[in-house]
Design an enzyme around this catalytic site. Structure first.
Site, PDB file in Angstrom:
ATOM      1  N   ARG A 239       0.860  -1.181   0.000  1.00 29.99           N
ATOM      2  CA  ARG A 239       0.000   0.000   0.000  1.00 29.99           C
ATOM      3  C   ARG A 239       0.897   1.232   0.000  1.00 29.99           C
ATOM      4  NH1 ARG A 239      -4.102   3.276  -1.378  1.00 29.99           N
ATOM      5  NH2 ARG A 239      -4.375   4.951   0.124  1.00 29.99           N
ATOM      6  N   VAL A 240       0.790   2.060  -1.048  1.00 28.22           N
ATOM      7  CA  VAL A 240       1.502   3.330  -1.117  1.00 28.22           C
ATOM      8  C   VAL A 240       0.527   4.421  -0.686  1.00 28.22           C
ATOM      9  CG1 VAL A 240       2.738   4.942  -2.598  1.00 28.22           C
ATOM     10  CG2 VAL A 240       2.953   2.476  -2.988  1.00 28.22           C
ATOM     11  N   HIS A 241       0.849   5.126   0.396  1.00 34.18           N
ATOM     12  CA  HIS A 241      -0.109   6.057   1.006  1.00 34.18           C
ATOM     13  C   HIS A 241       0.551   7.406   1.254  1.00 34.18           C
ATOM     14  CE1 HIS A 241      -3.898   6.661   3.292  1.00 34.18           C
ATOM     15  NE2 HIS A 241      -3.173   7.525   3.989  1.00 34.18           N
ATOM     16  N   ASP A 242      -0.120   8.458   0.836  1.00 37.57           N
ATOM     17  CA  ASP A 242       0.349   9.807   1.101  1.00 37.57           C
ATOM     18  C   ASP A 242      -0.436  10.415   2.265  1.00 37.57           C
ATOM     19  OD1 ASP A 242       2.280   9.865  -0.917  1.00 37.57           O
ATOM     20  OD2 ASP A 242       0.780  10.333  -2.429  1.00 37.57           O
ATOM     21  N   GLU A 243       0.285  11.091   3.114  1.00 33.55           N
ATOM     22  CA  GLU A 243      -0.236  11.613   4.377  1.00 33.55           C
ATOM     23  C   GLU A 243      -1.556  12.383   4.229  1.00 33.55           C
ATOM     24  OE1 GLU A 243       1.553  14.412   7.973  1.00 33.55           O
ATOM     25  OE2 GLU A 243       2.234  14.717   5.918  1.00 33.55           O
ATOM     26  N   CYS A 244      -2.471  12.110   5.147  1.00 31.27           N
ATOM     27  CA  CYS A 244      -3.713  12.878   5.259  1.00 31.27           C
ATOM     28  C   CYS A 244      -4.062  12.943   6.732  1.00 31.27           C
ATOM     29  CB  CYS A 244      -4.834  12.222   4.456  1.00 31.27           C
ATOM     30  SG  CYS A 244      -6.422  13.091   4.609  1.00 31.27           S
ATOM     31  N   GLU A 286       1.367  15.968   2.855  1.00 29.64           N
ATOM     32  CA  GLU A 286       0.028  16.404   3.244  1.00 29.64           C
ATOM     33  C   GLU A 286      -0.665  17.197   2.133  1.00 29.64           C
ATOM     34  OE1 GLU A 286      -3.246  16.521   5.045  1.00 29.64           O
ATOM     35  OE2 GLU A 286      -1.680  15.919   6.455  1.00 29.64           O
ATOM     36  N   ASP A 326      -1.972  18.747  -8.236  1.00 33.67           N
ATOM     37  CA  ASP A 326      -1.209  17.794  -7.423  1.00 33.67           C
ATOM     38  C   ASP A 326       0.264  18.139  -7.551  1.00 33.67           C
ATOM     39  OD1 ASP A 326      -0.064  15.461  -6.256  1.00 33.67           O
ATOM     40  OD2 ASP A 326      -1.783  14.268  -6.874  1.00 33.67           O
ATOM     41  N   ARG A 328       2.731  16.089  -5.913  1.00 32.26           N
ATOM     42  CA  ARG A 328       3.434  14.986  -5.253  1.00 32.26           C
ATOM     43  C   ARG A 328       4.559  14.382  -6.090  1.00 32.26           C
ATOM     44  NH1 ARG A 328      -1.667  11.544  -3.243  1.00 32.26           N
ATOM     45  NH2 ARG A 328      -2.465  12.365  -5.200  1.00 32.26           N
ATOM     46  N   SER A 350      -3.872   0.164  -4.325  1.00 35.22           N
ATOM     47  CA  SER A 350      -3.930   1.564  -4.752  1.00 35.22           C
ATOM     48  C   SER A 350      -4.697   1.645  -6.055  1.00 35.22           C
ATOM     49  CB  SER A 350      -2.522   2.137  -4.946  1.00 35.22           C
ATOM     50  OG  SER A 350      -2.577   3.426  -5.519  1.00 35.22           O
TER      51      SER A 350
END
Length: 415
Positions: A239-244, A286, A326, A328, A350
């Site tokens: 799982r590739v996850h960007d901060e929230c 974020e 975006d 990122r 994802s």
């Protein structure tokens, strides 16, 4: 306190300052590659722009300014070595595959011991430890038998055993420039300008090719046997996850972030318990790297616009406030996967087309993509997920048309 020494500012390179240990980025032998030195103990030893733990450098400055921290403090690295062995992998010696982190960053106290004896202050940029984590959603998964207590990966009480890795960014500027498709001179100039001139060496010292940027790093959670990650005979879920922060920590229902993160953890547990392993990559980016203030401004704009919060205007409102949808740049994300020695992902949790494309374009095979289950999507997050599916996110259910986009609305700001 003693009287501060004068600060000398130079607009041109100081010839004496170029006498530093060279860094041969991409060299698989760490001694030939050379250590990255961004510490301030001896300025003549520095061979990198910026400082270690750059995102905390201002807090460190406050502590030094009020006398809480001695400016010349040297860390005692006794017993800080990695709790699990990672690598080395062939990718560590490829200057094209890893450009945004130091592959040897967890091992500096071991492999550069001779440099320490010579007085060099070399700091780790990666730390590897062990931990137990406990999430209420995992308790629910146990109750519904989607996850089993096996006493090894999932302990009694629902504690999940993980290997936890913290990674500070270390940028090889020629590689970063090549990755995003610009000239290195342009990258250096814009970095200098857009940080308010914080790092003059970006334009003053072309001989320094490594930059320690003042941005958040990455946390990796490994579930199952670490050795299985790079074993092509073992199944791997990622799982590739960007901060929230709003969703991940506080459970905000305007997006799918925490539900999808937890679903990814669940898939990783299932894969590890079946004999493989799972990896969660958590990037500090974020609000699509726009920041939390910008994100909240966009929330207000979305819900106050004529017609309310709508899927067909989801990206437009972000671009109106931030100037871009975006920031990122997922092209840098696969570096961590390569550092872990990953060549194939069996289950990529994802739906992001940007993440998927970045991974496969870096040479990593993806066998299957796992979307978020429909029953995990909060009602007010339908605007987000429908807009993203229409924009190119992976979906096995078909791409939403203009009618569905126009009809998908979120609640009002005051509801």
């Amino acid at each position: 306190m003693s009287k501060p020494k004068p600060i000398v500012l130079r607009s041109q390179p100081d010839k004496s300052a170029t006498k530093h240990l060279p860094i041969d980025w991409g060299e698989i032998d760490p001694l030939k590659r050379g250590p990255v030195i961004g510490s301030l103990s001896k300025l003549s030893h520095r061979n990198a722009i910026g400082t270690h733990s750059g995102s905390y450098s201002v807090y460190r400055a406050l502590a030094v300014a009020n006398g809480t921290l001695q400016a010349d403090h040297l860390p005692d690295l006794t017993n800080t070595s990695p709790a699990e062995h990672i690598g080395p992998h062939p990718s560590w010696g490829d200057a094209n595959l890893i450009v945004s982190l130091d592959p040897f960053g967890a091992l500096v106290s071991e492999i550069y011991s001779s440099f320490y004896q010579q007085g060099y202050d070399i700091r780790p940029t990666i730390a590897v430890t062990k931990a137990h984590i406990n999430l209420p959603e995992i308790q629910d998964a146990i109750a519904h038998k989607r996850v089993l207590i096996d006493g090894k990966i999932v302990k009694s009480g629902g504690n999940l055993v993980v290997t936890k890795i913290a990674i500070d960014p270390v940028w090889y500027l020629p590689g970063i420039a090549n990755r995003i498709g610009v000239e290195e001179s342009v990258l250096r100039r814009v970095l200098f300008q857009q940080t308010g001139g914080m790092f003059s060496d970006l334009v003053r010292r072309p001989d320094l090719q490594v930059f320690l940027p003042p941005i958040g790093g990455t946390t990796v959670y490994i579930i199952g046997d670490v050795a299985h990650i790079s074993d092509p005979e073992k199944q791997l879920a990622v799982r590739v996850h960007d901060e929230c922060n709003g969703s991940d920590v506080f459970g905000s229902d305007i997006c799918t972030c925490r539900p999808y993160l937890v679903h990814g953890i669940e898939i990783c547990i299932q894969t590890a318990q079946a004999g493989g392993s799972g990896v969660i990559l958590y990037f500090r980016k974020e609000g699509r790297a726009l920041g939390e203030v910008t994100k909240f401004l966009v929330y207000n704009a979305r819900k106050r616009q004529p017609g309310g919060d709508r899927a067909d205007a989801y990206f437009t409102r972000t671009e109106c406030v931030a100037g871009v949808q975006d920031m990122r740049f997922q092209e840098l994300m696969p570096d961590v996967l390569h550092w872990l020695g990953i060549s194939r992902i069996d289950r990529l949790v994802s739906m992001s087309d940007q993440k998927y494309n970045a991974i496969i374009n870096s040479g990593i095979q993806v066998c299957d993509r796992i979307p978020i289950p429909e029953d995990r999507i909060p009602a007010d997050a339908q605007v987000e997920i429908i807009a993203k599916k229409a924009a190119g996110y992976y979906t096995p259910d078909g791409v939403p048309d203009a009618t569905i986009l126009g009809e998908t609305q979120g609640r009002d700001l005051g509801d």
